[in-house]
Scaffold this motif. Structure first.
Motif, PDB file in Angstrom:
ATOM      1  N   THR A 191      -7.503  -5.576   4.826  1.00 26.03           N
ATOM      2  CA  THR A 191      -8.522  -6.605   4.712  1.00 26.03           C
ATOM      3  C   THR A 191      -9.852  -5.923   4.470  1.00 26.03           C
ATOM      4  OG1 THR A 191      -8.883  -6.603   7.102  1.00 26.03           O
ATOM      5  CG2 THR A 191      -7.330  -8.221   6.219  1.00 26.03           C
ATOM      6  N   ARG A 192     -10.699  -6.548   3.701  1.00 27.92           N
ATOM      7  CA  ARG A 192     -11.981  -5.933   3.369  1.00 27.92           C
ATOM      8  C   ARG A 192     -12.911  -5.961   4.570  1.00 27.92           C
ATOM      9  NH1 ARG A 192     -14.028  -7.633  -2.453  1.00 27.92           N
ATOM     10  NH2 ARG A 192     -15.753  -6.489  -1.593  1.00 27.92           N
ATOM     11  N   THR A 193     -13.642  -4.874   4.764  1.00 23.71           N
ATOM     12  CA  THR A 193     -14.589  -4.800   5.872  1.00 23.71           C
ATOM     13  C   THR A 193     -16.030  -4.875   5.400  1.00 23.71           C
ATOM     14  OG1 THR A 193     -14.559  -2.384   5.752  1.00 23.71           O
ATOM     15  CG2 THR A 193     -13.000  -3.438   7.252  1.00 23.71           C
ATOM     16  N   GLU A 194     -16.274  -4.501   4.143  1.00 26.69           N
ATOM     17  CA  GLU A 194     -17.608  -4.566   3.570  1.00 26.69           C
ATOM     18  C   GLU A 194     -17.462  -4.955   2.109  1.00 26.69           C
ATOM     19  OE1 GLU A 194     -19.055  -0.652   6.097  1.00 26.69           O
ATOM     20  OE2 GLU A 194     -19.495  -0.811   3.966  1.00 26.69           O
ATOM     21  N   THR A 195     -18.511  -5.489   1.523  1.00 20.10           N
ATOM     22  CA  THR A 195     -18.464  -5.877   0.123  1.00 20.10           C
ATOM     23  C   THR A 195     -18.185  -4.660  -0.743  1.00 20.10           C
ATOM     24  OG1 THR A 195     -20.027  -7.663   0.499  1.00 20.10           O
ATOM     25  CG2 THR A 195     -19.737  -6.923  -1.775  1.00 20.10           C
ATOM     26  N   GLY A 196     -17.133  -4.744  -1.546  1.00 22.49           N
ATOM     27  CA  GLY A 196     -16.826  -3.673  -2.482  1.00 22.49           C
ATOM     28  C   GLY A 196     -16.203  -2.449  -1.863  1.00 22.49           C
ATOM     29  N   ARG A 197     -15.790  -2.496  -0.586  1.00 23.14           N
ATOM     30  CA  ARG A 197     -15.235  -1.308   0.053  1.00 23.14           C
ATOM     31  C   ARG A 197     -13.936  -1.663   0.761  1.00 23.14           C
ATOM     32  NH1 ARG A 197     -14.848   1.135   4.892  1.00 23.14           N
ATOM     33  NH2 ARG A 197     -14.853   3.415   4.916  1.00 23.14           N
ATOM     34  N   TRP A 198     -12.948  -0.770   0.615  1.00 24.60           N
ATOM     35  CA  TRP A 198     -11.665  -0.950   1.290  1.00 24.60           C
ATOM     36  C   TRP A 198     -11.539   0.068   2.414  1.00 24.60           C
ATOM     37  CZ3 TRP A 198      -8.627  -4.943  -0.075  1.00 24.60           C
ATOM     38  CH2 TRP A 198      -8.856  -5.524  -1.316  1.00 24.60           C
ATOM     39  N   PRO A 199     -10.917  -0.294   3.543  1.00 24.63           N
ATOM     40  CA  PRO A 199     -10.640   0.703   4.577  1.00 24.63           C
ATOM     41  C   PRO A 199      -9.689   1.769   4.052  1.00 24.63           C
ATOM     42  CG  PRO A 199     -10.348  -1.537   5.408  1.00 24.63           C
ATOM     43  CD  PRO A 199     -10.488  -1.632   3.916  1.00 24.63           C
ATOM     44  N   GLY A 200      -9.604   2.897   4.761  1.00 22.45           N
ATOM     45  CA  GLY A 200      -8.834   4.029   4.271  1.00 22.45           C
ATOM     46  C   GLY A 200      -7.365   3.998   4.614  1.00 22.45           C
ATOM     47  N   ARG A 201      -6.893   2.987   5.308  1.00 22.98           N
ATOM     48  CA  ARG A 201      -5.495   2.935   5.692  1.00 22.98           C
ATOM     49  C   ARG A 201      -4.831   1.708   5.090  1.00 22.98           C
ATOM     50  NH1 ARG A 201      -3.343   7.516   8.331  1.00 22.98           N
ATOM     51  NH2 ARG A 201      -5.178   8.658   9.008  1.00 22.98           N
ATOM     52  N   GLY A 202      -3.589   1.856   4.735  1.00 21.00           N
ATOM     53  CA  GLY A 202      -2.828   0.762   4.165  1.00 21.00           C
ATOM     54  C   GLY A 202      -1.606   1.337   3.485  1.00 21.00           C
ATOM     55  N   TYR A 203      -0.933   0.527   2.690  1.00 19.54           N
ATOM     56  CA  TYR A 203       0.301   0.949   2.049  1.00 19.54           C
ATOM     57  C   TYR A 203       0.242   0.658   0.561  1.00 19.54           C
ATOM     58  CZ  TYR A 203       1.882   1.361   6.813  1.00 19.54           C
ATOM     59  OH  TYR A 203       1.985   1.727   8.127  1.00 19.54           O
ATOM     60  N   ALA A 204       0.728   1.615  -0.220  1.00 19.93           N
ATOM     61  CA  ALA A 204       0.688   1.486  -1.674  1.00 19.93           C
ATOM     62  C   ALA A 204       1.502   0.275  -2.120  1.00 19.93           C
ATOM     63  CB  ALA A 204       1.217   2.757  -2.327  1.00 19.93           C
ATOM     64  N   ASN A 205       0.981  -0.406  -3.116  1.00 22.37           N
ATOM     65  CA  ASN A 205       1.604  -1.615  -3.638  1.00 22.37           C
ATOM     66  C   ASN A 205       1.751  -1.461  -5.145  1.00 22.37           C
ATOM     67  OD1 ASN A 205       2.591  -4.219  -3.922  1.00 22.37           O
ATOM     68  ND2 ASN A 205       0.569  -5.178  -3.802  1.00 22.37           N
ATOM     69  N   TRP A 206       2.950  -1.647  -5.647  1.00 20.71           N
ATOM     70  CA  TRP A 206       3.201  -1.467  -7.075  1.00 20.71           C
ATOM     71  C   TRP A 206       4.224  -2.479  -7.558  1.00 20.71           C
ATOM     72  CZ3 TRP A 206       5.100   1.770  -3.274  1.00 20.71           C
ATOM     73  CH2 TRP A 206       6.491   1.810  -3.140  1.00 20.71           C
ATOM     74  N   GLU A 207       4.297  -2.614  -8.874  1.00 18.69           N
ATOM     75  CA  GLU A 207       5.304  -3.456  -9.500  1.00 18.69           C
ATOM     76  C   GLU A 207       5.572  -2.923 -10.892  1.00 18.69           C
ATOM     77  OE1 GLU A 207       3.386  -7.248  -9.414  1.00 18.69           O
ATOM     78  OE2 GLU A 207       2.368  -6.935 -11.318  1.00 18.69           O
ATOM     79  N   THR A 208       6.674  -3.336 -11.473  1.00 18.76           N
ATOM     80  CA  THR A 208       6.976  -2.971 -12.851  1.00 18.76           C
ATOM     81  C   THR A 208       6.613  -4.151 -13.747  1.00 18.76           C
ATOM     82  OG1 THR A 208       9.266  -3.649 -12.427  1.00 18.76           O
ATOM     83  CG2 THR A 208       8.792  -1.296 -12.354  1.00 18.76           C
ATOM     84  N   PRO A 209       5.776  -3.942 -14.767  1.00 19.56           N
ATOM     85  CA  PRO A 209       5.401  -5.049 -15.649  1.00 19.56           C
ATOM     86  C   PRO A 209       6.530  -5.492 -16.569  1.00 19.56           C
ATOM     87  CG  PRO A 209       4.427  -3.002 -16.418  1.00 19.56           C
ATOM     88  CD  PRO A 209       5.064  -2.700 -15.095  1.00 19.56           C
ATOM     89  N   PHE A 210       7.577  -4.650 -16.690  1.00 23.14           N
ATOM     90  CA  PHE A 210       8.734  -4.992 -17.520  1.00 23.14           C
ATOM     91  C   PHE A 210       9.947  -4.254 -16.973  1.00 23.14           C
ATOM     92  CE2 PHE A 210      11.665  -3.741 -20.910  1.00 23.14           C
ATOM     93  CZ  PHE A 210      11.991  -4.977 -21.465  1.00 23.14           C
ATOM     94  N   GLY A 211      11.095  -4.925 -16.932  1.00 20.30           N
ATOM     95  CA  GLY A 211      12.322  -4.269 -16.519  1.00 20.30           C
ATOM     96  C   GLY A 211      12.570  -4.347 -15.023  1.00 20.30           C
ATOM     97  N   PRO A 212      13.553  -3.573 -14.526  1.00 15.63           N
ATOM     98  CA  PRO A 212      13.934  -3.649 -13.110  1.00 15.63           C
ATOM     99  C   PRO A 212      12.845  -3.108 -12.190  1.00 15.63           C
ATOM    100  CG  PRO A 212      15.066  -1.829 -14.187  1.00 15.63           C
ATOM    101  CD  PRO A 212      14.368  -2.598 -15.273  1.00 15.63           C
ATOM    102  N   SER A 213      12.934  -3.477 -10.923  1.00 15.55           N
ATOM    103  CA  SER A 213      11.961  -3.038  -9.925  1.00 15.55           C
ATOM    104  C   SER A 213      12.027  -1.526  -9.724  1.00 15.55           C
ATOM    105  CB  SER A 213      12.224  -3.742  -8.592  1.00 15.55           C
ATOM    106  OG  SER A 213      12.092  -5.141  -8.724  1.00 15.55           O
ATOM    107  N   ALA A 214      10.921  -0.957  -9.256  1.00 14.47           N
ATOM    108  CA  ALA A 214      10.844   0.480  -9.001  1.00 14.47           C
ATOM    109  C   ALA A 214      10.844   0.741  -7.501  1.00 14.47           C
ATOM    110  CB  ALA A 214       9.586   1.068  -9.636  1.00 14.47           C
ATOM    111  N   TYR A 215      11.525   1.810  -7.107  1.00  9.01           N
ATOM    112  CA  TYR A 215      11.650   2.208  -5.711  1.00  9.01           C
ATOM    113  C   TYR A 215      11.128   3.635  -5.551  1.00  9.01           C
ATOM    114  CZ  TYR A 215      14.730  -1.833  -5.163  1.00  9.01           C
ATOM    115  OH  TYR A 215      15.241  -3.107  -5.134  1.00  9.01           O
ATOM    116  N   TYR A 216      10.527   3.898  -4.399  1.00  6.98           N
ATOM    117  CA  TYR A 216       9.923   5.198  -4.119  1.00  6.98           C
ATOM    118  C   TYR A 216      10.856   5.999  -3.218  1.00  6.98           C
ATOM    119  CZ  TYR A 216       6.228   8.503  -2.702  1.00  6.98           C
ATOM    120  OH  TYR A 216       5.471   9.626  -2.470  1.00  6.98           O
ATOM    121  N   LEU A 217      11.070   7.262  -3.567  1.00  6.98           N
ATOM    122  CA  LEU A 217      11.912   8.117  -2.734  1.00  6.98           C
ATOM    123  C   LEU A 217      11.556   9.580  -2.933  1.00  6.98           C
ATOM    124  CD1 LEU A 217      13.840   9.101  -5.159  1.00  6.98           C
ATOM    125  CD2 LEU A 217      15.384   7.307  -4.410  1.00  6.98           C
ATOM    126  N   HIS A 218      12.229  10.423  -2.171  1.00 10.27           N
ATOM    127  CA  HIS A 218      11.987  11.865  -2.164  1.00 10.27           C
ATOM    128  C   HIS A 218      13.241  12.580  -2.629  1.00 10.27           C
ATOM    129  CE1 HIS A 218      10.385  15.723  -0.698  1.00 10.27           C
ATOM    130  NE2 HIS A 218      11.591  15.951  -0.203  1.00 10.27           N
TER     131      HIS A 218
END
Length: 220
Positions: free
Chosen positions: A120-147
């Motif tokens: 959640t935003r704490t100040e105008t134009g600024r994001w806190p430093g913690r959270g989780y990456a959010n992504w999607e594929t604009p075409f084709g099957p979904s993408a998964y993150y792994l090691h």
């Protein structure tokens, strides 16, 4: 140029040029994605290529992950022109008639990098430093993150079989794959007030020290 767009909280995000390391990014979201890639030890180049799409449109994707064959376009909610990323994804997908012979399994992968989850935003134009990456594929099957345990590279793949590391082609069938909504990949704020977040780790793994800004990306 400064502009605003709808954010995930239905507010606005100020898209202002932001310096991270030695690179000046067009927006804070782009700089934050560079910091997130650094925090997860993924090498990147910023706007390395101007691409003419099959439609004739000219497109400059934000990030090229050259070891993995992945493009990332950082886009906040409501930002237009995501159709260019979709056209690139369709054009660069594997079309091999039999087994995939592309330089990267399944061809080049295109992701839309969104604003982080659980933020959640704490100040105008600024994001806190913690959270989780959010992504999607604009075409084709979904993408998964792994090691990949063979080459130690973090990456995104689709679940088209066989599941292979995009860098070394090691089999990944036994590895845990994470969706964005699983909230396992730390999103990192690029501004000095935020600092580095934690790279993705499995329970019990030791977390490496965060690299210097831009260590894994362009040196400009």
């Amino acid at each position: 140029m400064t502009h605003t767009t709808d954010g995930p909280d239905h507010g606005t995000i100020d898209a202002v040029p932001t310096r991270y390391g030695d690179t000046m990014f067009r927006s804070r979201l782009e700089a934050d994605w560079a910091a997130t890639l650094d925090g997860n030890r993924i090498k990147w180049h910023y706007e390395p290529e101007t691409i003419t799409l099959p439609s004739g449109a000219v497109y400059i994707p934000d990030f090229w992950l050259h070891e993995l064959g992945i493009w990332i376009e950082a886009k906040g909610e409501g930002i237009p022109r995501i159709e260019k990323a979709a056209e690139l994804a369709k054009a660069r997908a594997c079309r091999c008639p039999g087994d995939c012979a592309c330089p990267w399994p399944g061809g080049e992968l295109v992701l839309a990098g969104r604003a982080p989850l659980d933020i959640t935003r704490t100040e105008t134009g600024r994001w806190p430093g913690r959270g989780y990456a959010n992504w999607e594929t604009p075409f084709g099957p979904s993408a998964y993150y792994l090691h990949c345990p063979a080459c130690s590279r973090n990456q995104w793949i689709t679940l088209r079989r066989p599941w292979l590391c995009r860098a070394c082609r090691h089999g990944l069938e036994n590895q845990t794959a994470h969706r964005a909504i699983d909230r396992r990949v730390r999103f990192v704020e690029s501004t000095p007030a935020g600092g580095f977040g934690d790279p993705v780790t499995e329970e019990g793994d030791e977390e490496p020290d965060a690299p210097d800004p831009g260590e894994w990306g362009d040196k400009r």
